[in-house]
Design an enzyme around this catalytic site. Structure first.
Site, PDB file in Angstrom:
ATOM      1  N   ASP A  21       0.819  -1.225   0.000  1.00  0.00           N
ATOM      2  CA  ASP A  21       0.000   0.000   0.000  1.00  0.00           C
ATOM      3  C   ASP A  21       0.848   1.269   0.000  1.00  0.00           C
ATOM      4  O   ASP A  21       0.676   2.146  -0.840  1.00  0.00           O
ATOM      5  CB  ASP A  21      -0.911   0.048   1.240  1.00  0.00           C
ATOM      6  CG  ASP A  21      -1.905  -1.100   1.292  1.00  0.00           C
ATOM      7  OD1 ASP A  21      -2.268  -1.607   0.214  1.00  0.00           O
ATOM      8  OD2 ASP A  21      -2.318  -1.470   2.411  1.00  0.00           O
ATOM      9  N   ARG A 101       0.058   4.985  17.419  1.00  0.00           N
ATOM     10  CA  ARG A 101      -0.296   5.961  16.373  1.00  0.00           C
ATOM     11  C   ARG A 101       0.061   7.396  16.740  1.00  0.00           C
ATOM     12  O   ARG A 101       0.619   8.114  15.906  1.00  0.00           O
ATOM     13  CB  ARG A 101      -1.782   5.851  15.991  1.00  0.00           C
ATOM     14  CG  ARG A 101      -2.203   4.505  15.420  1.00  0.00           C
ATOM     15  CD  ARG A 101      -1.225   3.954  14.448  1.00  0.00           C
ATOM     16  NE  ARG A 101      -1.720   2.775  13.737  1.00  0.00           N
ATOM     17  CZ  ARG A 101      -0.968   1.990  12.999  1.00  0.00           C
ATOM     18  NH1 ARG A 101       0.329   2.220  12.894  1.00  0.00           N
ATOM     19  NH2 ARG A 101      -1.486   0.962  12.374  1.00  0.00           N
ATOM     20  N   ASP A 130      -7.408   3.627  12.777  1.00  0.00           N
ATOM     21  CA  ASP A 130      -6.087   4.240  12.675  1.00  0.00           C
ATOM     22  C   ASP A 130      -6.096   5.568  11.925  1.00  0.00           C
ATOM     23  O   ASP A 130      -5.379   6.495  12.275  1.00  0.00           O
ATOM     24  CB  ASP A 130      -5.103   3.257  12.036  1.00  0.00           C
ATOM     25  CG  ASP A 130      -4.793   2.100  12.978  1.00  0.00           C
ATOM     26  OD1 ASP A 130      -4.755   2.340  14.200  1.00  0.00           O
ATOM     27  OD2 ASP A 130      -4.601   0.968  12.502  1.00  0.00           O
ATOM     28  N   SER A 181      -5.288  -9.224   8.189  1.00  0.00           N
ATOM     29  CA  SER A 181      -4.695  -7.899   8.318  1.00  0.00           C
ATOM     30  C   SER A 181      -4.100  -7.837   9.719  1.00  0.00           C
ATOM     31  O   SER A 181      -4.804  -8.033  10.713  1.00  0.00           O
ATOM     32  CB  SER A 181      -5.771  -6.827   8.146  1.00  0.00           C
ATOM     33  OG  SER A 181      -5.268  -5.601   8.608  1.00  0.00           O
TER      34      SER A 181
HETATM   35  N1  ARG Z   1      -8.489  -2.996  16.311  1.00  0.00           N
HETATM   36  C1  ARG Z   1      -7.212  -2.559  16.764  1.00  0.00           C
HETATM   37  C2  ARG Z   1      -7.203  -1.073  16.980  1.00  0.00           C
HETATM   38  O1  ARG Z   1      -8.026  -0.391  16.440  1.00  0.00           O
HETATM   39  C3  ARG Z   1      -6.104  -3.014  15.858  1.00  0.00           C
HETATM   40  C4  ARG Z   1      -6.023  -2.325  14.574  1.00  0.00           C
HETATM   41  C5  ARG Z   1      -4.967  -2.933  13.752  1.00  0.00           C
HETATM   42  N2  ARG Z   1      -4.682  -2.186  12.597  1.00  0.00           N
HETATM   43  C6  ARG Z   1      -4.516  -2.742  11.417  1.00  0.00           C
HETATM   44  N3  ARG Z   1      -4.198  -1.938  10.457  1.00  0.00           N
HETATM   45  N4  ARG Z   1      -4.687  -4.026  11.205  1.00  0.00           N
HETATM   46  O2  ARG Z   1      -6.380  -0.554  17.683  1.00  0.00           O
END
Ligand code: ARG
Length: 406
Positions: A21, A101, A130, A181
């Site tokens: 990506d 993040r 995110d 993912s």
């Molecule tokens: N659900 C978790 C969160 O929002 C993990 C997110 C993981 N991110 C990803 N791009 N797979 O913090």
């Protein structure tokens, strides 16, 4: 100096992971927005060779590329406070991705300022948390910087992306597609999508990487003593003065080897979607459990109860992308004040997927055997119990009397 006639392009700082990506995002940002791309990779304890990834960004055409090892900083400034807050979203998820993040956003902002870049770009999709965390953190730190999220703008499947890379001369190494993912850093690993989208399907073996199947864990338990000072772990098994990073790494290994640290739950995303997620976070879960246990020994009943409600709010702020908010700072001040007393040792037993706290001791303990004992040496004044109960139950007796009259 720019040769006359040559156009000076605006710059964008791209949070670069080295994956498909963000690799094609480099070319896309050049083509769609006519920007010079500065690629920035940040290591927060995830596996993989970041320098190699960042070198690839240069080959793709980034004008600059940085690789930062921010693991220690992540642990000190984000993991430490979250641990003191016993931060678990929905009482379950230790927030590894969520708290990384804001740090990544901060690093992007610092570089954007240094490089005088007009924009920051990231590879988050439109359905996740995110994107909110990045956008809101960047806005809180540098409202003047524009944000571009290529994946929110383009509509490409993975196959389309590979085709785009071919057509546009983006050198990529397409690995065998991972069926999930995932995201990971030193505080935990997350896994979603693929067969996990069926909430009734038991997470398959290949969805776990940090932890062994509890059935295959050692037949003998392991014990570990965790020493805390001012609310943070400072050592294991008698050796004090270890860094938190070292402790987290050790406990991830130890917990994982006993099959401990797996989570499977339904999570409320910030964007209103419920999703099924699995996590592996042996150190995070172990440390939070031990820390909470020690708090029960050294904090008063009312501080404990109040802190538990603060913890829930704190976890929501972390999850919801509000790390750089005045409320989070104020809650941290409260939490830090409570942590002055949190010192001592907690003993944990790891066995086939479980971690059980089997002992604790503290020089600041409020647990008084003289008061608690049912054996000899009892210091509690038994006669006082009656008077206490008379007063405690008075309101209820008053209500009962009044009701009888009616
Ligand atoms: N659900 C978790 C969160 O929002 C993990 C997110 C993981 N991110 C990803 N791009 N797979 O913090």
């Amino acid at each position: 100096m720019v040769a006359s006639g040559e156009k000076v392009r605006d710059k964008v700082v791209l949070a670069y992971s080295g994956g498909l990506d963000t690799s094609i995002a480099i070319r896309w940002l050049q083509q769609k927005y006519d920007l010079d791309v500065i690629a920035v990779g940040v290591n927060v304890g995830q596996p993989g060779d970041l320098q190699e990834a960042v070198d690839r960004a240069l080959r793709i055409g980034a004008v600059q590329a940085y690789a930062f090892d921010a693991t220690e900083r992540f642990v000190e400034e984000y993991v430490g406070p979250s641990l003191k807050a016993n931060a678990l979203y929905m009482g379950t998820y230790p927030l590894a991705t969520a708290i990384a993040r804001p740090l990544i956003a901060k690093i992007m902002v610092d570089i954007a300022r240094k490089e005088k870049a007009k924009y920051i770009a990231h590879g988050c999709t439109a359905k996740g948390n995110d994107q909110v965390r990045f956008d809101v953190s960047i806005a809180a730190l540098a409202p003047e910087i524009g944000i571009i999220a290529p994946m929110r703008e383009w509509v490409m499947t993975r196959e389309d992306e590979i085709e785009y890379a071919k057509q546009n001369d983006v050198p990529i190494t397409v690995k065998k597609e991972c069926p999930y993912s995932t995201d990971e850093n030193i505080w935990g690993r997350s896994c979603e999508c693929g067969v996990l989208e069926d909430a009734m399907v038991e997470p398959p073996r290949d969805s776990f990487e940090w932890t062994v199947d509890p059935l295959e864990a050692p037949e003998e338990p392991s014990y570990v003593d965790i020493h805390f000072q001012k609310g943070l772990p400072v050592g294991l098994d008698g050796s004090k003065g270890m860094s938190l990073t070292e402790i987290v790494r050790k406990l991830n290994d130890l917990g994982g080897s006993h099959g401990y640290g797996r989570i499977d739950h339904i999570e409320d995303r910030l964007v209103g979607i419920k999703s099924r997620e699995t996590y592996e976070a042996p150190a995070a879960l172990l440390l939070i459990a031990a820390h909470k246990d020690l708090e029960k020994m050294v904090l008063t009943k009312d501080v404990l109860a109040f802190k538990r409600s603060v913890e829930q709010r704190y976890s929501e702020l972390c999850y919801d992308g509000l790390w750089f908010s005045p409320l989070r700072e104020a809650l941290d001040a409260f939490i830090d004040q409570t942590q002055e007393r949190v010192e001592g040792t907690v003993r944990v037993k790891l066995y086939k997927g479980s971690a059980t706290i089997v002992g604790r001791a503290s020089s600041r303990s409020l647990y008084d055997t003289g008061l608690a004992t049912y054996a000899e040496g009892d210091l509690f004044d038994h006669r006082s119990a009656e008077g206490f109960i008379y007063v405690w139950g008075l309101p209820l007796r008053t209500v009962a009397k009044a009701q009888k009259k009616q």
